[in-house]
Write a protein that holds these residues in place. Structure first.
Motif, PDB file in Angstrom:
ATOM      1  N   TRP A   1      -2.985   1.025   5.850  1.00  0.00           N
ATOM      2  CA  TRP A   1      -1.712   1.560   5.365  1.00  0.00           C
ATOM      3  C   TRP A   1      -0.772   1.887   6.523  1.00  0.00           C
ATOM      4  O   TRP A   1       0.399   1.484   6.515  1.00  0.00           O
ATOM      5  CB  TRP A   1      -1.993   2.814   4.544  1.00  0.00           C
ATOM      6  CG  TRP A   1      -0.794   3.577   4.093  1.00  0.00           C
ATOM      7  CD1 TRP A   1       0.217   3.114   3.294  1.00  0.00           C
ATOM      8  CD2 TRP A   1      -0.485   4.938   4.403  1.00  0.00           C
ATOM      9  NE1 TRP A   1       1.143   4.119   3.084  1.00  0.00           N
ATOM     10  CE2 TRP A   1       0.733   5.248   3.748  1.00  0.00           C
ATOM     11  CE3 TRP A   1      -1.123   5.928   5.150  1.00  0.00           C
ATOM     12  CZ2 TRP A   1       1.321   6.509   3.828  1.00  0.00           C
ATOM     13  CZ3 TRP A   1      -0.536   7.183   5.218  1.00  0.00           C
ATOM     14  CH2 TRP A   1       0.667   7.462   4.569  1.00  0.00           C
TER      15      TRP A   1
ATOM     16  N   ILE B   1       4.845   2.953   5.840  1.00  0.00           N
ATOM     17  CA  ILE B   1       4.119   4.138   5.365  1.00  0.00           C
ATOM     18  C   ILE B   1       4.758   4.640   4.060  1.00  0.00           C
ATOM     19  O   ILE B   1       5.342   5.716   4.001  1.00  0.00           O
ATOM     20  CB  ILE B   1       4.021   5.250   6.430  1.00  0.00           C
ATOM     21  CG1 ILE B   1       5.401   5.629   6.982  1.00  0.00           C
ATOM     22  CG2 ILE B   1       3.082   4.835   7.546  1.00  0.00           C
ATOM     23  CD1 ILE B   1       5.360   6.900   7.848  1.00  0.00           C
TER      24      ILE B   1
ATOM     25  N   PRO C   1      -4.472   6.592   0.825  1.00  0.00           N
ATOM     26  CA  PRO C   1      -3.639   5.472   0.370  1.00  0.00           C
ATOM     27  C   PRO C   1      -4.456   4.227   0.052  1.00  0.00           C
ATOM     28  O   PRO C   1      -5.575   4.050   0.529  1.00  0.00           O
ATOM     29  CB  PRO C   1      -2.705   5.226   1.556  1.00  0.00           C
ATOM     30  CG  PRO C   1      -3.446   5.765   2.733  1.00  0.00           C
ATOM     31  CD  PRO C   1      -4.245   6.925   2.240  1.00  0.00           C
TER      32      PRO C   1
ATOM     33  N   ARG D   1      -3.927   0.026  -2.146  1.00  0.00           N
ATOM     34  CA  ARG D   1      -3.009  -0.950  -2.730  1.00  0.00           C
ATOM     35  C   ARG D   1      -2.419  -0.382  -4.020  1.00  0.00           C
ATOM     36  O   ARG D   1      -3.136   0.190  -4.840  1.00  0.00           O
ATOM     37  CB  ARG D   1      -3.730  -2.263  -3.023  1.00  0.00           C
ATOM     38  CG  ARG D   1      -4.290  -2.969  -1.802  1.00  0.00           C
ATOM     39  CD  ARG D   1      -4.650  -4.406  -2.112  1.00  0.00           C
ATOM     40  NE  ARG D   1      -5.464  -4.512  -3.329  1.00  0.00           N
ATOM     41  CZ  ARG D   1      -5.683  -5.654  -3.981  1.00  0.00           C
ATOM     42  NH1 ARG D   1      -5.141  -6.773  -3.542  1.00  0.00           N
ATOM     43  NH2 ARG D   1      -6.443  -5.665  -5.060  1.00  0.00           N
TER      44      ARG D   1
ATOM     45  N   LYS E   1       5.059   6.232   0.451  1.00  0.00           N
ATOM     46  CA  LYS E   1       4.420   7.283  -0.350  1.00  0.00           C
ATOM     47  C   LYS E   1       5.052   7.258  -1.731  1.00  0.00           C
ATOM     48  O   LYS E   1       6.253   6.984  -1.865  1.00  0.00           O
ATOM     49  CB  LYS E   1       4.606   8.663   0.287  1.00  0.00           C
ATOM     50  CG  LYS E   1       3.935   8.835   1.643  1.00  0.00           C
ATOM     51  CD  LYS E   1       4.122  10.253   2.157  1.00  0.00           C
ATOM     52  CE  LYS E   1       3.435  10.428   3.507  1.00  0.00           C
ATOM     53  NZ  LYS E   1       4.140   9.711   4.584  1.00  0.00           N
TER      54      LYS E   1
ATOM     55  N   ARG F   1       0.839  -1.206   0.000  1.00  0.00           N
ATOM     56  CA  ARG F   1       0.000   0.000   0.000  1.00  0.00           C
ATOM     57  C   ARG F   1       0.872   1.254   0.000  1.00  0.00           C
ATOM     58  O   ARG F   1       1.972   1.257   0.562  1.00  0.00           O
ATOM     59  CB  ARG F   1      -0.928   0.002   1.221  1.00  0.00           C
ATOM     60  CG  ARG F   1      -1.914  -1.157   1.212  1.00  0.00           C
ATOM     61  CD  ARG F   1      -2.711  -1.263   2.498  1.00  0.00           C
ATOM     62  NE  ARG F   1      -3.567  -2.442   2.467  1.00  0.00           N
ATOM     63  CZ  ARG F   1      -4.806  -2.464   1.991  1.00  0.00           C
ATOM     64  NH1 ARG F   1      -5.347  -1.331   1.539  1.00  0.00           N
ATOM     65  NH2 ARG F   1      -5.517  -3.565   1.975  1.00  0.00           N
TER      66      ARG F   1
END
Length: 251
Positions: A82, A87, A122, A124, A89, A33
């Motif tokens: 998530w 975490i 967020p 998958r 990004k 994710r």
């Protein structure tokens, strides 16, 4: 439970939070994710690097602390899934019609000094909408600027002066920093920060300043004495695993 509590449990182990919240399971490839972070970078009128990073830092935490992200809210399950893992990004750049199209997806847009960033809820990675997946990841860079002295009434977010990062990488890292910072604050502190739309000052310190503020091997002491946290990168992109990319200080 706060949406960010699993993050606090992992970073601030000294708080004695429930052990079940500190585990960091390895996700299967199709369960990875990430939060898409969309940087508006118009070709004819690009934003300044510092305001863009300040907008990214505010947008990431704004999504996590939005009312829709709290228990019972429509974003909560996605945020919790998530935050309970890595975490990650993914910063992407957009302009023109592609930037406008990104506004249709759930998230928060923040503007700082004319720079705009939209952090999305967020999900998958394999489920990223095609309108977002087609936005470029590489090439997201801007020249260094000179933002001046940081105001003293907002959190300070410092980029590692000895580590080169593209603006896309830096945008993800400053978002990690504001999330960790928010996870350790009191409800009153969060309310005060929310009233200022999660404003912060992103700067690059001197090496001496960085070393002075760095928590070293005592993150608990650094938080209690100076309210400083560090972001230690997992090493998926650009930097070596374990690199401290960003420090943040609540002020």
């Amino acid at each position: 439970m706060s949406t960010l509590e699993p993050l606090a449990a992992r970073y601030a182990y000294w708080l004695g939070l429930p052990a079940e919240e500190t585990a960091l399971p390895e996700a299967a490839p199709d369960e990875v994710r990430a939060m898409p972070v969309i940087l508006r970078m118009e070709k004819a009128d690009p934003p300044g690097r510092t305001p863009l990073l300040e907008a990214a830092a505010a947008a990431a935490v704004a999504v996590c602390l939005d009312d829709r992200a709290q228990p019972g809210g429509e974003w909560h399950d996605a945020l919790h899934a998530w935050i309970s893992g890595h975490i990650r990004k993914v910063a992407r750049r957009a302009r023109g019609a592609h930037w406008q199209a990104a506004q249709a997806f759930p998230g928060v847009t923040v503007t700082v000094g004319g720079a705009e960033v939209r952090a999305l809820v967020p999900g998958r990675v394999v489920d990223v909408p095609k309108e977002i997946g087609r936005l470029q990841i590489s090439g997201s860079d801007l020249p260094q600027d000179e933002p001046g002295e940081a105001p003293e009434d907002v959190p300070l977010v410092l980029l590692n002066p000895e580590v080169a990062m593209t603006v896309g990488k830096a945008a993800a890292q400053v978002g990690h920093a504001t999330m960790i910072l928010a996870s350790l604050l009191t409800a009153a502190q969060l309310d005060a920060w929310k009233a200022r739309e999660y404003a912060c000052a992103v700067r690059t310190p001197t090496v001496a300043q960085w070393k002075q503020l760095h928590p070293g091997d005592d993150p608990a002491g650094a938080w209690r004495s100076r309210q400083v946290i560090a972001v230690r990168d997992a090493g998926f992109t650009e930097v070596a695993p374990g690199t401290v990319t960003v420090l943040a200080q609540w002020r």
